[in-house]
Design a protein around this motif. Sequence first.
Motif, PDB file in Angstrom:
ATOM      1  N   GLY A 181       0.783  -1.229   0.000  1.00  0.00           N
ATOM      2  CA  GLY A 181       0.000   0.000   0.000  1.00  0.00           C
ATOM      3  C   GLY A 181       0.810   1.271   0.000  1.00  0.00           C
ATOM      4  N   SER A 182       2.141   1.161   0.127  1.00  0.00           N
ATOM      5  CA  SER A 182       2.980   2.363   0.109  1.00  0.00           C
ATOM      6  C   SER A 182       2.974   2.969  -1.292  1.00  0.00           C
ATOM      7  N   PRO A 183       2.701   4.271  -1.425  1.00  0.00           N
ATOM      8  CA  PRO A 183       2.686   4.881  -2.760  1.00  0.00           C
ATOM      9  C   PRO A 183       4.058   4.866  -3.437  1.00  0.00           C
ATOM     10  N   SER A 184       5.137   4.904  -2.660  1.00  0.00           N
ATOM     11  CA  SER A 184       6.481   5.009  -3.234  1.00  0.00           C
ATOM     12  C   SER A 184       7.148   3.643  -3.315  1.00  0.00           C
ATOM     13  N   PRO A 185       7.914   3.408  -4.386  1.00  0.00           N
ATOM     14  CA  PRO A 185       8.800   2.240  -4.403  1.00  0.00           C
ATOM     15  C   PRO A 185      10.065   2.566  -3.626  1.00  0.00           C
ATOM     16  N   GLY A 232       4.818   6.170   2.671  1.00  0.00           N
ATOM     17  CA  GLY A 232       4.770   4.750   2.952  1.00  0.00           C
ATOM     18  C   GLY A 232       5.695   4.360   4.088  1.00  0.00           C
ATOM     19  N   THR A 233       5.780   3.046   4.297  1.00  0.00           N
ATOM     20  CA  THR A 233       6.659   2.479   5.308  1.00  0.00           C
ATOM     21  C   THR A 233       7.622   1.524   4.613  1.00  0.00           C
ATOM     22  N   PHE A 234       8.898   1.597   4.998  1.00  0.00           N
ATOM     23  CA  PHE A 234       9.931   0.881   4.262  1.00  0.00           C
ATOM     24  C   PHE A 234      10.883   0.192   5.245  1.00  0.00           C
ATOM     25  N   THR A 235      11.243  -1.038   4.932  1.00  0.00           N
ATOM     26  CA  THR A 235      12.165  -1.808   5.761  1.00  0.00           C
ATOM     27  C   THR A 235      13.488  -1.943   5.014  1.00  0.00           C
ATOM     28  N   ILE A 236      14.575  -1.499   5.652  1.00  0.00           N
ATOM     29  CA  ILE A 236      15.883  -1.451   5.004  1.00  0.00           C
ATOM     30  C   ILE A 236      16.870  -2.284   5.816  1.00  0.00           C
TER      31      ILE A 236
END
Length: 444
Positions: free
Chosen positions: A383-387, A414-418
């Motif tokens: 659902g995050s708008p950004s890649p 969005g939410t991102f896991t790095i």
Amino acid sequence: MRTRARNRRWSAAVGLAALAATAGGALGAPAAAEGETPPGQVDFPTQCLAPQEAGIPPADGQTTARITVDDPAPRVGDTVTVTYQVARTPALNPVGGELPADTLTPTGRIVLAGAQSGEVTVVGAQRNDPVPAGAPLPAVTMTGTFTVTAPGEITLAPGAYTLHTGHLLDLDTSCTAAPAGAPVSARLTAAALPTANLRSVFLATAHGKPGATVRVTAAGFPPGAALTVAGRAGAAETADRVGATADGLGTAVVELAVTDRATTAVVAHEGPAWSARQGSGPAAYTVVDAAPPASGTQKVTATVEPGALGMTQAGEDITLGAVPYGDAGAAPGRIGTVTVTDARGGPAGWSLTGKVTDFTGPGGIRIPGASLSWTPSCVAAPGSPSPCTPGSAGVVGPEGALLASTPDAPLVGGTFTIDAAVTLHVPPYTPPGAYTAVLTLTLS
């Protein structure tokens, strides 16, 4: 937009010398096809001085040598392994009788020039066939390593070498090239590390009525640089702009009046126009039009408040794997997982960069931060708008490298896991002990 920096301490039971020697190697150069000269093989006049105990005069003649490298196209901070092969030497057996097998140990130097100057110490194994009395000493191979410190072409030429014999007495035969030196035997071209753009811009508020003034802080610019702080609509700047000069810390604080209703973000940049290298990423801004409704109607307005850009990181310290003393190897590990949350809305992407200090160990011995490399990974939550795009695998170092980023777009968030696997490259024979460094992650 907010920037948060997190520090992590790293430890590994390993160490580094900028120019380090390793032992090992075969006795001679690989055989070439009959009549064919191996690439990089050179001949140069040499004088070999026998030890006084041998009672024999100096030996003058030609040395045939070859230098090879394991990586002809390294990057700054990489460790390159070099091999110095002496296929023929004028040096003679210095002992009165036959020199037994495995009593000869070679050491030498390789001369660096061009983009990087200096000498690399190389060492060979104590390994040889028996040598009759008065016969030339055999072919030898020596290896060593050096750390690339500058971009550009680096040339490597054979330098002096010493042939140590350990039979009956310890005797050293020293061989040096003629004053003009030996010709270049190998070349490599080193690439510079990519430079991370740490310029950023922060807004005291992310929305306002037409004509409202917003306090803007631009940071990460060269001290004294002339800046432009401007509104932006998509990829184009609007008429909202003000000039500024960065202070000694590379920061400028200005008041920007936002009158253009098309403004959706604010940027700061050097030069006449914004660019990816000289500008900050845009900070989202919304112009809230409060025009009165027409007679007999009621205007209903709902405002979605933009949130913040932030990150969290799992764990505190990171421990790398151990490397046995005497071995050249890689100490592996992983960073603590980073979670980036972008709730700003608007067109501004973000970037997460990292840089690492030198590793410091017992007695102040250092491993350069450029010896640490990583392989990043990044996953956007559903659902995050950004890649989310991971940075390139490669050196982290004190200059910094990109860990992950999202691009500018009409709507981002969005939410991102790095995550990232890390490796510390360790030269051989590093003094035992724990070595620590600090990794700093910066979100902008």
